[in-house]
Write an enzyme that holds these catalytic residues in place. Structure first.
Site, PDB file in Angstrom:
ATOM      1  N   ASP A  54       0.828  -1.201   0.000  1.00 48.15           N
ATOM      2  CA  ASP A  54       0.000   0.000   0.000  1.00 48.15           C
ATOM      3  C   ASP A  54       0.865   1.255   0.000  1.00 48.15           C
ATOM      4  O   ASP A  54       2.092   1.187   0.135  1.00 48.15           O
ATOM      5  CB  ASP A  54      -0.942   0.010   1.216  1.00 48.15           C
ATOM      6  CG  ASP A  54      -0.276  -0.530   2.485  1.00 48.15           C
ATOM      7  OD1 ASP A  54       0.909  -0.229   2.709  1.00 48.15           O
ATOM      8  OD2 ASP A  54      -0.938  -1.246   3.254  1.00 48.15           O
ATOM      9  N   ASN A  99      -7.644  -2.971  14.361  1.00 44.16           N
ATOM     10  CA  ASN A  99      -9.040  -3.168  13.969  1.00 44.16           C
ATOM     11  C   ASN A  99      -9.202  -4.287  12.945  1.00 44.16           C
ATOM     12  O   ASN A  99     -10.265  -4.458  12.370  1.00 44.16           O
ATOM     13  CB  ASN A  99      -9.632  -1.867  13.430  1.00 44.16           C
ATOM     14  CG  ASN A  99      -8.985  -1.396  12.141  1.00 44.16           C
ATOM     15  OD1 ASN A  99      -8.021  -1.996  11.656  1.00 44.16           O
ATOM     16  ND2 ASN A  99      -9.502  -0.312  11.571  1.00 44.16           N
ATOM     17  N   HIS A 118      -7.351  -4.714  10.066  1.00 41.11           N
ATOM     18  CA  HIS A 118      -7.018  -4.479   8.665  1.00 41.11           C
ATOM     19  C   HIS A 118      -5.749  -5.237   8.267  1.00 41.11           C
ATOM     20  O   HIS A 118      -4.853  -5.437   9.075  1.00 41.11           O
ATOM     21  CB  HIS A 118      -6.888  -2.987   8.338  1.00 41.11           C
ATOM     22  CG  HIS A 118      -5.722  -2.273   8.940  1.00 41.11           C
ATOM     23  ND1 HIS A 118      -5.854  -1.247   9.845  1.00 41.11           N
ATOM     24  CD2 HIS A 118      -4.387  -2.409   8.746  1.00 41.11           C
ATOM     25  CE1 HIS A 118      -4.671  -0.790  10.177  1.00 41.11           C
ATOM     26  NE2 HIS A 118      -3.756  -1.486   9.529  1.00 41.11           N
ATOM     27  N   GLU A 176      -9.696  -1.915   5.418  1.00 36.97           N
ATOM     28  CA  GLU A 176     -10.327  -1.636   6.690  1.00 36.97           C
ATOM     29  C   GLU A 176     -11.571  -2.513   6.887  1.00 36.97           C
ATOM     30  O   GLU A 176     -12.051  -3.147   5.942  1.00 36.97           O
ATOM     31  CB  GLU A 176     -10.715  -0.152   6.747  1.00 36.97           C
ATOM     32  CG  GLU A 176      -9.556   0.816   6.598  1.00 36.97           C
ATOM     33  CD  GLU A 176      -8.706   0.953   7.861  1.00 36.97           C
ATOM     34  OE1 GLU A 176      -8.733   0.059   8.728  1.00 36.97           O
ATOM     35  OE2 GLU A 176      -7.988   1.969   7.970  1.00 36.97           O
TER      36      GLU A 176
END
Length: 238
Positions: A63, A132, A134, A139
């Site tokens: 990314d 979380n 990801h 996400e």
């Protein structure tokens, strides 16, 4: 799924490096998927200390942030250069990072997936896991069939990553990330995590329900996964 647990982050990094080194010995032209953040740093340090020849391998980053200027020290292009390409002696022409500076992000994203396929696909994909859930910057709520694309960053992710910036306001709000389907096409997933703050995320990724609400859980569906943790990150798996 294979689980390896080191005594601390450095020990876990050496265990993870052993996985990568074994793959490089089998295939000196390995295609390596590169993650950023703090989790893979002990792995990269151990690879650099190994003295192995990595000159024949290719790399594809997971990314990249949008809205950071070229050369920004927290851009993933710079992080990959300073933490991976130069220490490991990789050929910079073989190391690829999503380009956030073009006007047509959708076209670039499709071209990035095509470049991975043209290279023969990723042999070993290094992954971290966000608090979380990801992976990459996919996400919660990301579709398991998603491909490389622009995504908005969750506020929790931005808070977690604020430690790398001078202020929380400087953390970008969007990024280009490989999609979950893109990641799952890698032949071998190597997930690394360390620290007690990652224990819950690790537990949910490995033992929880497989759900798009916690994207890392999808690794349970992959046929070849190695997870390398330190004792603190593994503390909820007993």
């Amino acid at each position: 799924m294979r689980l390896l647990v080191g005594q601390d982050a450095d020990d876990a990094g050496k265990l993870a490096a052993g996985v990568v080194l074994g793959a490089v010995r089998s295939n000196p032209a390995l295609v390596l998927g590169l993650a950023t953040g703090s989790s893979p740093l002990p792995l990269y340090a151990a690879l650099a200390a190994s003295g192995a020849d990595f000159s024949g391998i290719s790399g594809f980053a997971l990314d990249e942030y949008l809205d950071l200027p070229d050369g920004h020290p927290q851009s993933y292009a710079e992080v990959i250069r300073t933490e991976v390409t130069e220490p490991l002696g990789l050929d910079p022409a073989r190391v690829h990072v999503p380009d956030p500076h073009g006007r047509d992000h959708a076209a670039h994203a499709a071209a990035y997936d095509a470049a991975i396929a043209a290279a023969g696909g990723v042999d070993v994909q290094i992954l971290g896991v966000g608090s979380n859930g990801h992976i990459g910057f996919n996400e919660p709520g990301s579709a398991f069939g998603s491909r490389t694309r622009v995504v908005p960053l969750a506020e929790r992710t931005r808070r977690d990553n604020a430690r790398f910036f001078a202020s929380p306001e400087e953390v970008p709000t969007q990024c280009l990330t490989q999609g979950i389907a893109t990641i799952l096409e890698a032949r071998h997933l190597l997930l690394v995590a360390h620290g007690g703050h990652k224990a819950e995320a690790v537990h949910r990724a490995l033992r929880g329900p497989v759900t798009e609400d916690f994207p890392a859980s999808v690794i349970q569906r992959h046929p070849q996964v190695t997870v390398v943790l330190d004792g603190a990150a593994a503390s909820l798996l007993a």
